[in-house]
Scaffold this motif. Structure first.
Motif, short mmCIF file in Angstrom:
data_model
loop_
_atom_site.label_atom_id
_atom_site.label_comp_id
_atom_site.label_asym_id
_atom_site.label_seq_id
_atom_site.Cartn_x
_atom_site.Cartn_y
_atom_site.Cartn_z
N THR A 5 0.68 -0.89 0.20
CA THR A 5 -0.20 -0.24 0.08
C THR A 5 0.96 1.39 -0.25
OG1 THR A 5 -1.82 0.68 0.96
CG2 THR A 5 -0.25 0.46 2.75
N MET A 6 0.18 2.36 -0.38
CA MET A 6 1.03 3.39 -0.03
C MET A 6 0.58 4.70 1.14
SD MET A 6 1.14 6.09 -3.38
CE MET A 6 1.58 4.98 -3.79
N CYS A 120 -4.43 3.94 -12.02
CA CYS A 120 -2.81 3.31 -10.84
C CYS A 120 -2.67 1.90 -11.20
CB CYS A 120 -3.00 4.55 -9.87
SG CYS A 120 -1.41 3.95 -9.02
N THR A 121 -1.50 1.80 -10.93
CA THR A 121 -1.21 0.32 -10.43
C THR A 121 -0.32 0.00 -9.62
OG1 THR A 121 1.04 0.12 -12.36
CG2 THR A 121 -1.59 -0.38 -13.02
N LEU A 122 0.46 1.02 -8.91
CA LEU A 122 2.00 1.05 -7.65
C LEU A 122 2.26 0.67 -8.83
CD1 LEU A 122 -0.14 -0.11 -4.78
CD2 LEU A 122 0.82 1.86 -5.36
N CYS A 123 2.81 0.87 -9.85
CA CYS A 123 3.48 1.08 -10.57
C CYS A 123 4.07 -0.65 -10.23
CB CYS A 123 5.44 1.61 -10.31
SG CYS A 123 5.03 3.36 -10.96
N CYS A 135 6.42 7.34 -8.67
CA CYS A 135 5.28 8.17 -7.39
C CYS A 135 6.66 8.51 -6.04
CB CYS A 135 3.82 8.50 -7.35
SG CYS A 135 3.29 6.79 -6.75
N VAL A 136 6.96 7.25 -5.91
CA VAL A 136 7.61 7.33 -4.12
C VAL A 136 8.52 7.63 -4.94
CG1 VAL A 136 7.90 5.79 -2.11
CG2 VAL A 136 5.63 5.61 -3.63
N LEU A 145 4.92 7.15 0.72
CA LEU A 145 5.52 6.28 1.18
C LEU A 145 5.09 5.02 0.35
CD1 LEU A 145 6.00 7.40 5.18
CD2 LEU A 145 7.94 7.38 3.41
N PHE A 146 6.12 3.95 0.50
CA PHE A 146 5.03 3.51 -0.43
C PHE A 146 5.96 1.31 0.95
CE2 PHE A 146 6.07 -1.25 -2.96
CZ PHE A 146 4.44 -0.93 -3.24
#
Length: 190
Positions: A5-6, A120-123, A135-136, A145-146
């Protein structure tokens, strides 16, 4: 088990939109489509006691994603690690998931002639290689934060433990992204 998660420290976000720009670059996002947006909340209050903060909004990678439930082809799915994705080979572009998302963060991308839903795929392509989302990595304020929500030593878990945290409005979908905000009054939902 890993639950990616972020967490976003809104007290550190400077509203520069770097997250939105680098997201578009990393994921080759077409014109007019955004996987990540930065909203300005406020100003509110009475001069000289005004409050304002920036609220980056993208897919919330919900624990119970309604976008997955309504998808008639199984194109929208949630991985075991918590990342919600769209399988473009199964997507028919019906946009049921777009309508089901309470955060307005899915889009039909007709600029790429794919006729599929983008988000968004959280890359995930970077995460699968042991890296963090773009993005992080490129946030100049280090506000994003990731990490693994189930690991108490992850950056995400540490921020959640030390800050006053919030989630966007939960309508039964249990969003996983957490926002930390100590300096202003939260106006983003639950």
């Amino acid at each position: 088990m890993t639950r990616y998660t972020m967490a976003i420290d809104l007290d550190s976000c400077i509203g520069c939109h770097s997250c939105a720009v680098v997201c578009k670059q990393e994921n080759n996002v077409g014109l007019g489509t955004f996987y990540s947006k930065v909203l300005t909340i406020g100003p509110s209050g009475t001069y000289p006691d005004l409050e304002m903060y920036y609220l980056p909004v993208a897919c919330q990678h919900c624990d119970n994603p309604e976008c997955v439930t309504v998808c008639p082809t199984g194109a929208s799915y949630k991985r075991e690690d918590g990342i919600v994705l769209v399988d473009h080979s199964k997507c028919i572009g019906c946009q049921y998931c777009v309508m089901a998302c309470p955060y307005g963060v899915r889009a039909y991308d007709n600029n790429r002639d794919k006729g599929v839903i983008e988000k968004c795929t959280l890359c995930a392509h970077l995460v699968d290689d042991g890296k963090t989302p773009a993005c992080v990595r490129h946030c100049p304020g280090q506000a994003r934060l990731f990490g693994d929500l189930d690991d108490p030593e992850s950056d995400v878990s540490k921020m959640i433990a030390k800050k006053k945290t919030h989630k966007l409005t939960d309508v039964g979908n249990a969003p996983s992204v957490t926002f930390g905000l100590d300096k202003c009054e939260w106006k983003g939902g639950n």
